[in-house]
Design a protein around this motif. Structure first.
Motif, PDB file in Angstrom:
ATOM      1  N   GLU A  11       0.844  -1.212   0.000  1.00 46.19           N
ATOM      2  CA  GLU A  11       0.000   0.000   0.000  1.00 46.19           C
ATOM      3  C   GLU A  11       0.870   1.248   0.000  1.00 46.19           C
ATOM      4  OE1 GLU A  11      -1.218   3.467   2.042  1.00 46.19           O
ATOM      5  OE2 GLU A  11      -0.442   1.845   3.309  1.00 46.19           O
ATOM      6  N   THR A 297       5.036  -5.436   9.597  1.00 43.55           N
ATOM      7  CA  THR A 297       4.915  -4.713   8.334  1.00 43.55           C
ATOM      8  C   THR A 297       6.283  -4.142   7.964  1.00 43.55           C
ATOM      9  OG1 THR A 297       4.349  -2.605   9.396  1.00 43.55           O
ATOM     10  CG2 THR A 297       2.511  -4.055   8.789  1.00 43.55           C
ATOM     11  N   ARG A 311       2.265  -5.226   3.922  1.00 46.55           N
ATOM     12  CA  ARG A 311       1.548  -5.776   5.071  1.00 46.55           C
ATOM     13  C   ARG A 311       0.742  -7.002   4.677  1.00 46.55           C
ATOM     14  NH1 ARG A 311      -2.560  -0.705   4.488  1.00 46.55           N
ATOM     15  NH2 ARG A 311      -3.915  -1.679   2.943  1.00 46.55           N
ATOM     16  N   GLU A 314      -5.683  -8.057   4.545  1.00 45.18           N
ATOM     17  CA  GLU A 314      -6.665  -7.937   5.614  1.00 45.18           C
ATOM     18  C   GLU A 314      -7.448  -9.236   5.785  1.00 45.18           C
ATOM     19  OE1 GLU A 314     -10.296  -4.957   7.030  1.00 45.18           O
ATOM     20  OE2 GLU A 314      -9.136  -4.530   5.212  1.00 45.18           O
ATOM     21  N   GLY A 315      -7.535  -9.689   7.039  1.00 50.02           N
ATOM     22  CA  GLY A 315      -8.283 -10.900   7.311  1.00 50.02           C
ATOM     23  C   GLY A 315      -7.636 -12.173   6.818  1.00 50.02           C
TER      24      GLY A 315
END
Length: 318
Positions: A11, A297, A311, A314-315
């Motif tokens: 990101e 991260t 990173r 997510e999930g």
């Protein structure tokens, strides 16, 4: 071919610009499957995550090596001065010279170390190559066992046959392919699940056995299995009792003292994606420490500041 899920996102400024797919597996303390993402049962080349198993084969074949030198023989060092001296000591203990090493001449794995070598007029060398400790150990093993040294990397050499036996025994799998690693040694294809089982077997072996000796010395001397600044060393420092070994092409493997274990394979071979996934997998298995926050991260920088991060998706392990 099944498409594996995204393990890691990159990101930047709130925008996901890249991602890395792959597979991961985690075993609980009883050895049962606890976490599974993607296709961890598909065969992979574990690359240098095989090194602890190779070291076990050396000890079983008669090699006498202890402490940091055994850790060096089971590791992928950074080419620092003490690593080079250690490889020379292993060779000297068997009356051998570096001329017999058949690993390629390379710059140190740690870029800053390579720059220092170049500044001081040095060049690529077999001793600086990250596998020189393993190769020195293999040559010393051949001397002890009375095996030829000139063909020690041949797949049908007694030492490499012993390595294959150890890989099969500890992983519980028959290799589906035999390749050549970057250092020239034979490489056996097993699954990430098999790699996790093998690491679990190392930490749970009885004290004093070759398996446990390799696991213990790697955990006691993590700077010798990797380097003073490497992520594997930082992971083992952060979680006492944790054994970690990386492999090229995006492989990570670990086992905790109580038998919890795991392995990661990044499909595109990215090494930057390994550690964030490994930290997330450790935490999914209930292995945590505040010191892991710095490894969870990888920060991305732009201009004069931090603009994003590498990173876990997510999930990922929810």
């Amino acid at each position: 071919m099944q498409v594996n899920p995204v393990l890691v996102e990159v990101e930047r400024s709130g925008f996901v610009e890249s991602w890395h797919r792959g597979s991961a597996v985690g075993l609980d303390a009883a050895g049962s499957l606890a976490v599974r993402v993607g296709t961890p049962d598909a065969p992979i080349f574990p690359r240098s995550a095989n090194k602890p198993m190779q070291a076990v084969a050396m000890l079983r074949s008669g090699l006498v090596l202890e402490g940091e030198l055994l850790a060096l023989a089971a590791g992928s060092h950074s080419g620092e001065g003490f690593h080079v001296e250690g490889a020379e000591k292993i060779l000297a203990s068997a009356g051998l010279s570096a001329d017999l090493l058949q690993c390629p001449a390379q710059w140190p794995l740690e870029p800053e170390v390579g720059l220092d070598v170049a500044r001081n007029g040095g060049d690529r060398s077999r001793l600086r190559m990250n596998c020189s400790g393993k190769h020195a150990g293999m040559l010393a093993t051949c001397v002890v066992a009375g095996w030829p040294t000139d063909s020690y990397l041949a797949p049908d050499h007694p030492l490499q046959q012993a390595v294959q036996t150890v890989v099969e025994e500890l992983s519980g799998e028959k290799p589906v392919a035999v390749g050549v690693d970057g250092c020239g040694a034979p490489l056996f294809a097993i699954s990430a699940t098999g790699v996790a089982r093998a690491f679990r077997a190392l930490v749970l072996a009885a004290p004093g056995t070759p398996e446990r000796r390799v696991a213990d010395t790697m955990r006691e001397h993590p700077e010798w299995t990797s380097g003073t600044r490497r992520e594997e060393r930082r992971l083992m420092d952060a979680v006492p009792g944790l054994l970690v070994k990386c492999g090229a092409e995006g492989v990570d493997a670990f086992a905790y003292a109580d038998g919890r274990a795991g392995a990661v394979k990044v499909d595109d071979g990215s090494m930057r994606a390994r550690t964030p996934v490994t930290v997330a997998l450790l935490r999914a298995l209930g292995i945590d420490a505040d010191a892991l926050d710095d490894l969870a991260t990888i920060q991305l920088h732009g201009g004069d500041g931090t603009v994003g991060a590498i990173r876990p998706a997510e999930g990922l392990f929810v």
